[in-house]
Design a protein around this motif. Structure first.
Motif, PDB file in Angstrom:
ATOM      1  N   ILE A 148       0.810  -1.151  -0.011  1.00 50.10           N
ATOM      2  CA  ILE A 148      -0.028  -0.034  -0.090  1.00 50.10           C
ATOM      3  C   ILE A 148       0.557   1.162   0.035  1.00 50.10           C
ATOM      4  O   ILE A 148       0.466   2.226  -0.630  1.00 50.10           O
ATOM      5  CB  ILE A 148      -1.191   0.026   1.096  1.00 50.10           C
ATOM      6  N   SER A 149       2.039   1.108   0.788  1.00 44.70           N
ATOM      7  CA  SER A 149       2.891   2.231   0.709  1.00 44.70           C
ATOM      8  C   SER A 149       3.433   2.612  -0.650  1.00 44.70           C
ATOM      9  O   SER A 149       3.716   3.603  -0.978  1.00 44.70           O
ATOM     10  CB  SER A 149       4.214   2.146   1.770  1.00 44.70           C
ATOM     11  N   TYR A 150       3.829   1.560  -1.391  1.00 42.44           N
ATOM     12  CA  TYR A 150       4.401   1.945  -2.738  1.00 42.44           C
ATOM     13  C   TYR A 150       3.356   2.350  -3.530  1.00 42.44           C
ATOM     14  O   TYR A 150       3.589   3.360  -4.466  1.00 42.44           O
ATOM     15  CB  TYR A 150       4.875   0.420  -3.135  1.00 42.44           C
ATOM     16  N   VAL A 151       2.051   1.826  -3.562  1.00 45.21           N
ATOM     17  CA  VAL A 151       1.001   2.280  -4.343  1.00 45.21           C
ATOM     18  C   VAL A 151       0.532   3.692  -4.055  1.00 45.21           C
ATOM     19  O   VAL A 151       0.253   4.588  -5.021  1.00 45.21           O
ATOM     20  CB  VAL A 151      -0.143   1.318  -4.500  1.00 45.21           C
ATOM     21  N   SER A 152       0.532   4.118  -2.736  1.00 43.10           N
ATOM     22  CA  SER A 152       0.018   5.384  -2.292  1.00 43.10           C
ATOM     23  C   SER A 152       1.074   6.379  -2.834  1.00 43.10           C
ATOM     24  O   SER A 152       0.713   7.698  -2.923  1.00 43.10           O
ATOM     25  CB  SER A 152      -0.143   5.393  -0.880  1.00 43.10           C
ATOM     26  N   SER A 153       2.339   6.128  -3.017  1.00 43.26           N
ATOM     27  CA  SER A 153       3.463   7.256  -3.051  1.00 43.26           C
ATOM     28  C   SER A 153       3.008   7.702  -4.785  1.00 43.26           C
ATOM     29  O   SER A 153       3.858   8.654  -5.027  1.00 43.26           O
ATOM     30  CB  SER A 153       4.842   6.458  -2.981  1.00 43.26           C
ATOM     31  N   VAL A 154       2.363   7.035  -5.507  1.00 41.49           N
ATOM     32  CA  VAL A 154       2.081   7.510  -6.708  1.00 41.49           C
ATOM     33  C   VAL A 154       1.398   8.836  -6.712  1.00 41.49           C
ATOM     34  O   VAL A 154       1.482   9.735  -7.611  1.00 41.49           O
ATOM     35  CB  VAL A 154       1.099   6.530  -7.602  1.00 41.49           C
ATOM     36  N   MET A 155       0.249   8.916  -5.597  1.00 43.49           N
ATOM     37  CA  MET A 155      -0.285  10.191  -5.664  1.00 43.49           C
ATOM     38  C   MET A 155       0.524  11.424  -5.512  1.00 43.49           C
ATOM     39  O   MET A 155       0.213  12.533  -6.110  1.00 43.49           O
ATOM     40  CB  MET A 155      -1.086  10.101  -4.384  1.00 43.49           C
ATOM     41  N   PRO A 156       1.364  11.542  -4.520  1.00 42.87           N
ATOM     42  CA  PRO A 156       2.255  13.020  -4.300  1.00 42.87           C
ATOM     43  C   PRO A 156       3.093  13.111  -5.864  1.00 42.87           C
ATOM     44  O   PRO A 156       3.175  13.962  -5.954  1.00 42.87           O
ATOM     45  CB  PRO A 156       3.171  12.603  -3.463  1.00 42.87           C
ATOM     46  N   MET A 157       3.664  11.944  -6.584  1.00 43.63           N
ATOM     47  CA  MET A 157       4.377  11.973  -7.862  1.00 43.63           C
ATOM     48  C   MET A 157       3.324  12.745  -8.764  1.00 43.63           C
ATOM     49  O   MET A 157       3.895  13.543  -9.883  1.00 43.63           O
ATOM     50  CB  MET A 157       4.938  10.735  -7.879  1.00 43.63           C
ATOM     51  N   LEU A 158       2.226  12.054  -8.701  1.00 45.64           N
ATOM     52  CA  LEU A 158       1.209  12.536  -9.808  1.00 45.64           C
ATOM     53  C   LEU A 158       0.847  14.185  -9.798  1.00 45.64           C
ATOM     54  O   LEU A 158       0.924  14.804 -10.732  1.00 45.64           O
ATOM     55  CB  LEU A 158      -0.010  11.743  -9.656  1.00 45.64           C
ATOM     56  N   LEU A 159       0.890  14.523  -8.312  1.00 50.88           N
ATOM     57  CA  LEU A 159       0.502  15.964  -8.022  1.00 50.88           C
ATOM     58  C   LEU A 159       1.910  16.726  -8.597  1.00 50.88           C
ATOM     59  O   LEU A 159       1.697  17.836  -9.440  1.00 50.88           O
ATOM     60  CB  LEU A 159       0.469  16.372  -6.458  1.00 50.88           C
ATOM     61  N   ILE A 160       3.163  16.246  -8.275  1.00 51.84           N
ATOM     62  CA  ILE A 160       4.448  16.821  -8.999  1.00 51.84           C
ATOM     63  C   ILE A 160       4.302  16.890 -10.518  1.00 51.84           C
ATOM     64  O   ILE A 160       4.471  18.220 -10.957  1.00 51.84           O
ATOM     65  CB  ILE A 160       5.709  16.328  -8.553  1.00 51.84           C
ATOM     66  N   ALA A 161       3.735  15.741 -11.175  1.00 51.51           N
ATOM     67  CA  ALA A 161       3.736  15.879 -12.573  1.00 51.51           C
ATOM     68  C   ALA A 161       2.513  17.033 -13.094  1.00 51.51           C
ATOM     69  O   ALA A 161       2.672  17.601 -14.071  1.00 51.51           O
ATOM     70  CB  ALA A 161       3.287  14.411 -13.013  1.00 51.51           C
ATOM     71  N   ILE A 162       1.389  17.073 -12.370  1.00 46.20           N
ATOM     72  CA  ILE A 162       0.355  18.087 -12.788  1.00 46.20           C
ATOM     73  C   ILE A 162       0.969  19.540 -12.576  1.00 46.20           C
ATOM     74  O   ILE A 162       0.708  20.283 -13.252  1.00 46.20           O
ATOM     75  CB  ILE A 162      -0.753  17.575 -11.791  1.00 46.20           C
ATOM     76  N   ILE A 163       1.535  19.825 -11.326  1.00 48.17           N
ATOM     77  CA  ILE A 163       2.175  21.150 -11.371  1.00 48.17           C
ATOM     78  C   ILE A 163       3.555  21.469 -12.416  1.00 48.17           C
ATOM     79  O   ILE A 163       3.339  22.517 -12.958  1.00 48.17           O
ATOM     80  CB  ILE A 163       2.611  21.178 -10.094  1.00 48.17           C
ATOM     81  N   THR A 164       4.078  20.395 -12.759  1.00 57.30           N
ATOM     82  CA  THR A 164       5.177  20.634 -13.618  1.00 57.30           C
ATOM     83  C   THR A 164       4.421  20.756 -14.958  1.00 57.30           C
ATOM     84  O   THR A 164       5.032  21.621 -15.955  1.00 57.30           O
ATOM     85  CB  THR A 164       6.025  19.464 -13.589  1.00 57.30           C
ATOM     86  N   ALA A 165       3.618  20.045 -15.236  1.00 59.99           N
ATOM     87  CA  ALA A 165       2.856  20.324 -16.737  1.00 59.99           C
ATOM     88  C   ALA A 165       2.268  21.572 -16.874  1.00 59.99           C
ATOM     89  O   ALA A 165       2.277  22.163 -17.805  1.00 59.99           O
ATOM     90  CB  ALA A 165       1.669  19.304 -16.679  1.00 59.99           C
ATOM     91  N   PHE A 166       1.736  22.192 -15.713  1.00 63.30           N
ATOM     92  CA  PHE A 166       1.203  23.598 -15.871  1.00 63.30           C
ATOM     93  C   PHE A 166       2.425  24.409 -16.051  1.00 63.30           C
ATOM     94  O   PHE A 166       2.134  25.497 -16.670  1.00 63.30           O
ATOM     95  CB  PHE A 166       0.505  23.985 -14.261  1.00 63.30           C
TER      96      PHE A 166
END
Lengths: 250, 236
Positions: A148-166
């Protein structure tokens, strides 16, 4: 919906074909193997391992989430947006039957899928390494929370991706986007040293979100942090999609 | 004849004040239209507006009856294009670049990839990475991408750029063949007046962002003047 699936398939293919992706995956495997070997050597020569083998997957995840993964997400996202603007390859997709909004969503989804794939691959290897030198029943006990820890760490990384895309909508240079994001991150960290209350609002604070799943679950904290990330994600996703749709390709 | 594209009151002005205004024209099925104009007159801007690469300030563009603003996906499925420089992913092979775009056209059999590689003379380079290609080869790949889905309209901006004499001749043959055999319409911009003269049925002359002449190539020839002199006369 079909168009988003096609777009996501194409963007994922682009990502996994990149040397950067293969390099990062190799690095994460090397880190896991190196940690496991050092631990075994310490156990034989010093009489005790440097860290409990059962904790190997978590140690690797902590190391990756704090440095390698965010950097990888920055590079990958800037490549998919600013990089494609600079080498003109974005035109190849923009003149196909997919709207810009759907293409933007496809790119973000593809980044999410790639991060998840990378994390799951690392998890399997680190689990195998921990089983080699650790206690089987201990490893099995920790398996669900580690997973669950591994899977859940996708969430903050995806947030970084969204901010970087902006951020990438303002530049035509992939390296510049990475520099802007690193500077912003440093500034936020520095500001939260002087004004500690700011730390709660800095998206970088949530990079360690996966630690909430190591042991007992603190649901109010998990929910609170999840909602912060969701709110940031929605704001930057809408703003990025709007800018992407309005951008003239010159 | 069926209208493939209808452009009405198209206007796009950039921040530097340049652009196009009041652009009106139609292209019918199977027609090859040449777009001629001096550098910076707005040829590429018109093409970019039609393909949605830049947002129009005003006007409508209908492709096969569908407005590109109302339903972009439905309209653009009928268009293949090569605008300015060839657009492809350098780190991927020629085949994989075509495979990526083929995913957007589920109604086209993927064996079409080999067909377009054959047409553009790239079969033997299908597994080579695009970054190793010369400009001419990239141009051929971009043409392969433009014709992949057998679109009803193909937009080509300086298509002979980087092509050798033989390649340019082959390209003209491909364009004429597609127009005659499959009734595909073309909008072509070029500085090679000879190329326009050999290929096109009609001519649009653009100057300072406005279309100043819409004429038939054969009728100009019948007047006994060369297309080159006609163009100079109209633009001066």
């Amino acid at each position: 919906m079909n168009t988003i699936l096609t777009g996501t398939k194409n963007e994922t293919f682009k990502i996994i074909s990149k040397k950067k992706f293969i390099f990062l995956f190799s690095i994460s495997i090397l880190i896991t193997i190196a940690a496991s070997v050092i631990n075994l050597l310490a156990d034989r020569n010093l009489g005790a391992p440097l860290l409990n083998n059962t904790h190997l997957p978590i140690t690797v995840l902590d190391f990756m989430s704090s440095l390698i993964l965010p950097l990888f997400v920055l590079m990958l996202t800037s490549d998919l947006f600013s990089g494609e603007y600079s080498d003109n390859s974005i035109v190849m997709t923009l003149v196909r039957p997919i709207t810009r909004n759907k293409l933007y969503i496809s790119k973000i989804l593809a980044i999410g899928i790639s991060i998840l794939g990378l994390l799951l691959g690392t998890f399997i290897i680190s689990l195998a390494a921990s089983l080699l030198g650790g206690n089987l029943s201990d490893c099995m006990d920790k398996l669900p929370s580690n997973f669950i820890s591994y899977v859940s760490s996708v969430m903050p990384m995806l947030l970084i991706a969204i901010i970087t895309a902006f951020a990438a909508q303002f530049t035509k240079n992939g390296s510049l986007t990475v520099v802007i994001m690193i500077m912003a991150s440093v500034l936020m960290s520095a500001a939260s040293l002087f004004i500690p209350e700011l730390a709660n609002f800095a998206p970088t604070t949530y990079l360690s979100w996966h630690r909430n799943f190591y042991s007992e679950l603190n649901l109010p904290v998990i929910t609170n942090e999840f909602l912060y990330m969701l709110a940031y994600g929605i704001i930057f996703m809408f703003a990025g999609t709007y800018l992407f749709a309005k951008k003239d390709i010159s | 004849m069926k209208k493939i594209i209808e452009v009405r009151d198209l206007k796009k002005i950039y921040k530097n004040g340049r652009g196009v205004t009041g652009v009106n024209f139609d292209i019918c099925q199977g027609e090859i239209i040449g777009l001629l104009g001096p550098n910076g007159s707005g040829k590429t801007t018109i093409m970019k507006c039609i393909t949605g690469l830049v947002n129009m300030d005003n006007g409508t563009v209908k492709i096969c009856g569908t407005d590109i603003v109302d339903d972009f996906e439905k309209a653009i499925v009928n268009v293949g294009c090569l605008i300015e420089t060839p657009s492809a992913i350098g780190s991927l092979s020629c085949y994989n670049n075509l495979k990526l775009i083929s995913n957007f056209y589920s109604n086209v059999d993927s064996s079409r990839i080999d067909e377009v590689l054959q047409i553009t003379g790239l079969s033997k380079y299908r597994n080579d990475k695009v970054k190793t290609f010369s400009l001419g080869m990239k141009q051929r790949l971009a043409i392969a991408m433009a014709i992949y889905q057998k679109p009803k309209l193909i937009i080509l901006d300086e298509p002979a750029n980087g092509l050798d004499i033989e390649g340019a001749k082959e390209l003209r043959k491909i364009i004429s063949g597609l127009a005659k055999e499959f009734m595909i319409s073309f909008l072509i911009s070029s500085h090679q007046i000879y190329e326009i003269e050999m290929l096109c049925d009609k001519l649009l002359i653009i100057k300072n962002g406005e279309i100043i002449e819409n004429c038939d190539v054969n009728s100009v020839k019948n007047e006994g003047i060369t297309l080159e002199d006609y163009f100079i006369e109209k633009t001066n």
